[in-house]
Design an enzyme around this catalytic site. Structure first.
Site, mmCIF file in Angstrom:
data_model
loop_
_atom_site.group_PDB
_atom_site.id
_atom_site.type_symbol
_atom_site.label_atom_id
_atom_site.label_comp_id
_atom_site.label_asym_id
_atom_site.label_seq_id
_atom_site.Cartn_x
_atom_site.Cartn_y
_atom_site.Cartn_z
ATOM 1 N N GLY A 78 22.180 75.422 29.088
ATOM 2 C CA GLY A 78 22.935 74.167 29.127
ATOM 3 C C GLY A 78 23.002 73.581 30.526
ATOM 4 N N ARG A 142 16.288 76.376 26.047
ATOM 5 C CA ARG A 142 16.929 77.653 25.699
ATOM 6 C C ARG A 142 15.934 78.693 25.174
ATOM 7 N NH1 ARG A 142 22.299 77.641 26.292
ATOM 8 N NH2 ARG A 142 23.492 75.731 26.009
ATOM 9 N N ASP A 173 23.013 84.851 29.628
ATOM 10 C CA ASP A 173 21.848 85.196 28.805
ATOM 11 C C ASP A 173 20.543 85.024 29.591
ATOM 12 O OD1 ASP A 173 23.254 85.865 26.490
ATOM 13 O OD2 ASP A 173 23.381 83.780 25.853
ATOM 14 N N LYS A 199 24.571 79.969 36.918
ATOM 15 C CA LYS A 199 24.888 78.622 36.429
ATOM 16 C C LYS A 199 25.645 78.707 35.112
ATOM 17 C CE LYS A 199 23.314 77.342 33.086
ATOM 18 N NZ LYS A 199 22.690 77.123 31.787
ATOM 19 N N THR A 200 26.638 77.967 34.898
ATOM 20 C CA THR A 200 27.205 77.610 33.585
ATOM 21 C C THR A 200 28.554 76.945 33.805
ATOM 22 O OG1 THR A 200 27.987 78.277 31.411
ATOM 23 C CG2 THR A 200 28.173 79.964 33.096
ATOM 24 N N ASP A 202 30.744 77.001 31.755
ATOM 25 C CA ASP A 202 31.736 77.812 31.038
ATOM 26 C C ASP A 202 32.559 78.708 31.965
ATOM 27 O OD1 ASP A 202 30.431 76.653 28.976
ATOM 28 O OD2 ASP A 202 29.741 78.486 28.020
#
Ligand code: FBP
Length: 548
Positions: A78, A142, A173, A199-200, A202
């Site tokens: 993402g 992805r 992941d 990175k994320t 979230d």
């Protein structure tokens, strides 16, 4: 290209970097490491990369003449604000180390490596993306790097382009797979190195060595601006309850950070729901009680923050999802069925009795959303599950019941929102612009130091950027064994909200006041890029509270 004046001004922004990375740098090697859990299994799976030492970068008086190298870079998963700056930092540093160094971007995520889709990133290209949001410089994807065939295909293009190392910018992941790739290349005797970057949006890729993932700061600031605006509207019109679902897949870090910034009336934290073994009805009851209490005080309005992964943390639904994961992994035909009714009927025929009960207890639309195809890493696509609508429906029903019992005298009107994609490609905050650029520089130094299976790490993030510390962490250090697509696999452990941590404690202390008082809302406003440092450079409340 048409550009806004802000965009043009942002190209000129010079990211702040740690002093240790400014001039000549040397590497200091620390102690060997162990994985956080399941050590034997992880060591068995990663005989070559397991146990590598932590490394740190320090200033050096000696200038080293580095040989020319080519490096590849991949944006994975993402989007998160700041990805372009990781690439800019990587590019600038590679050129500084040797002006003949070249950087290739693989297009559309890890798939670009396998399919040999790439472009050379030149100064002109990089300059057009400095300090901008998005991943459009090379695109993302992805595709999961997992098969030998994929690894071999990656190796072929690295050999063709004479690539020494690939930098994979991704979440837990993608970095898990980066480490698998590093291990494979080592086993094969290949010199191609793999370096990860955290990175994320979230915020769940963090641990002792990774204080935060990039993008979390900007995304939370964007959502908080929107939540603040909604709160102003709610307090002005005084007639709506706003149910706001926020991205974050599993962990509730985004919801918690936005709550600390905006002080909404109700904040649901998935990790708390799980710890207290709350059912869906318990959550609905808690919300209804707050709404009724506020109605008694004439306050028929408010805001509720809901983490997007909530349903996965409710025990009965978690069990149902686990069975659905296995069923979907074993019965591909479910996904090929044409209509939702066929899918629903098929699933109800093969589900265990216990989970069937839960499946039937949910509105059909939600039950079907839980049964959608998993992503390539086996994750439920929680961004597609409209939990806020489910809660509105259930809370509405409960309030009607309470009304008939004389326990609720208000008027319930609701509005639903989902904030996710709005924040992922925002122009990075100064914090993310600085952090990402520094991560890119660090990644280049790990490459020239010959490291593989490492993640770039920048620490001391609540201090001024000049005081940040830079180094590398062996990715195997973050591993534990987890069930993925029906099988136990080594993966980076996701960091969920720590219920004993300062950020959650702050919420807990203030929750009752924020639920009942007329005016405790905070309106954070838009991200500021120019102005006083205390306004423009501030890191997240989560980081500030965690570092106390
Ligand atoms: P990453 O973990 O790859 O950074 O992505 C996180 C995320 O933004 C989640 O918050 C969200 O659930 C998911 O991506 C949405 O995925 P998609 O972009 O495939 O719709």
């Amino acid at each position: 290209m048409n550009e806004s004046p802000l965009q043009t001004a942002r190209y000129e922004y010079q990211p702040k970097t740690p002093d240790v990375l400014r001039d000549n740098v040397m590497i200091r090697v620390g102690e060997p490491t162990e994985s956080i859990a399941d050590r034997q299994e992880i060591q068995r799976a990663f005989p070559n990369t397991y146990g590598s030492p932590l490394v740190y970068f320090e200033k050096s008086a000696i200038k080293i003449d580095y040989p020319q190298i080519n490096v590849g870079v991949i944006l994975s998963g993402g989007q998160a604000p700041g990805g372009h700056n990781v690439i800019a930092g990587l590019f600038d540093s590679l050129k500084k180390l040797n002006s003949n160094n070249r950087l290739y971007g693989f297009l559309g995520g890890p798939g670009g490596l396998i399919e040999h889709q790439y472009k050379e990133l030149t100064a002109n290209i990089i300059d057009a993306y400095r300090n901008t949001g998005g991943f459009d410089i090379i695109g993302s994807g992805r595709t999961k790097l997992e098969t030998e065939e994929q690894f071999e295909s990656g190796l072929r293009i690295c050999e063709k382009l004479n690539i020494k190392a690939i930098v994979i910018i991704g979440g837990d992941d993608s970095n898990t797979n980066a480490c698998i790739l590093a291990e494979y290349y080592m086993q094969k005797g290949s010199d191609v190195q793999i370096i990860g970057c955290p990175k994320t949006i979230d915020g769940d890729l963090k641990n002792e060595m990774i204080e935060t993932s990039f993008g979390f700061d900007t995304a939370c600031k964007v959502y908080s601006e929107l939540i603040g605006n909604i709160q102003r509207d709610a307090g002005s019109a005084r007639k709506y309850w706003h149910f706001i679902r926020l991205m974050g897949r599993s962990a509730s870090h985004i919801t918690l950070e936005c709550s600390l910034l905006c002080q909404p009336n109700i904040t649901i934290v998935s990790e708390e729901v799980e710890a207290k073994n709350f059912t869906l009805n318990d959550i609905v009851e808690d919300i209804a009680v707050v709404i009724a209490k506020r109605a008694d005080a004439g306050l028929n309005f408010g805001t509720i923050l809901i983490p997007e992964g909530l349903l996965e943390f409710i025990s009965a639904i978690k069990k149902l999802i686990a069975e659905l994961n296995d069923l979907l992994a074993d019965n591909n035909e479910i996904l090929n069925l044409n209509t939702n009714d066929q899918k629903y009927d098929f699933i109800t025929k093969i589900l265990s009795e216990e989970n069937k009960k839960t499946f039937f207890s949910l509105p059909k639309a939600i039950a079907l959303q839980l049964s959608l195809d998993r992503d390539s890493h086996g994750n439920v696509q929680v961004s597609l599950i409209e939990t806020e609508k489910l809660l509105i429906e259930m809370v509405g029903k409960r309030l009607e019941q309470m009304k008939s019992e004389g326990k609720y005298k208000g008027k319930f009107s609701s509005v639903n929102h989902f904030f996710g994609y709005e924040g992922r490609c925002a122009s990075p905050s100064n914090f993310d612009a600085d952090y990402c650029y520094s991560l890119g520089v660090t990644a280049s130094l790990l490459v020239v130091a010959g490291k593989t299976g490492y993640m770039a790490s920048i620490k001391n993030l609540t201090a001024h950027a000049s005081k940040w510390l830079a180094g590398g962490v062996p990715i195997t250090m973050m591993f534990n064994m987890e069930k993925k697509s029906g099988k136990l696999k080594p993966v980076i452990q996701k960091a969920l909200v720590n219920l004993d941590g300062e950020p959650f404690k702050f919420l807990q202390t203030n929750r009752e006041l924020w639920a009942s008082a007329e005016d405790t809302f905070v309106y954070p406003g838009a991200i500021q890029y120019f102005g006083p440092s205390e306004v423009c450079d501030k890191p997240t409340r989560t980081l500030l509270l965690e570092s106390r």
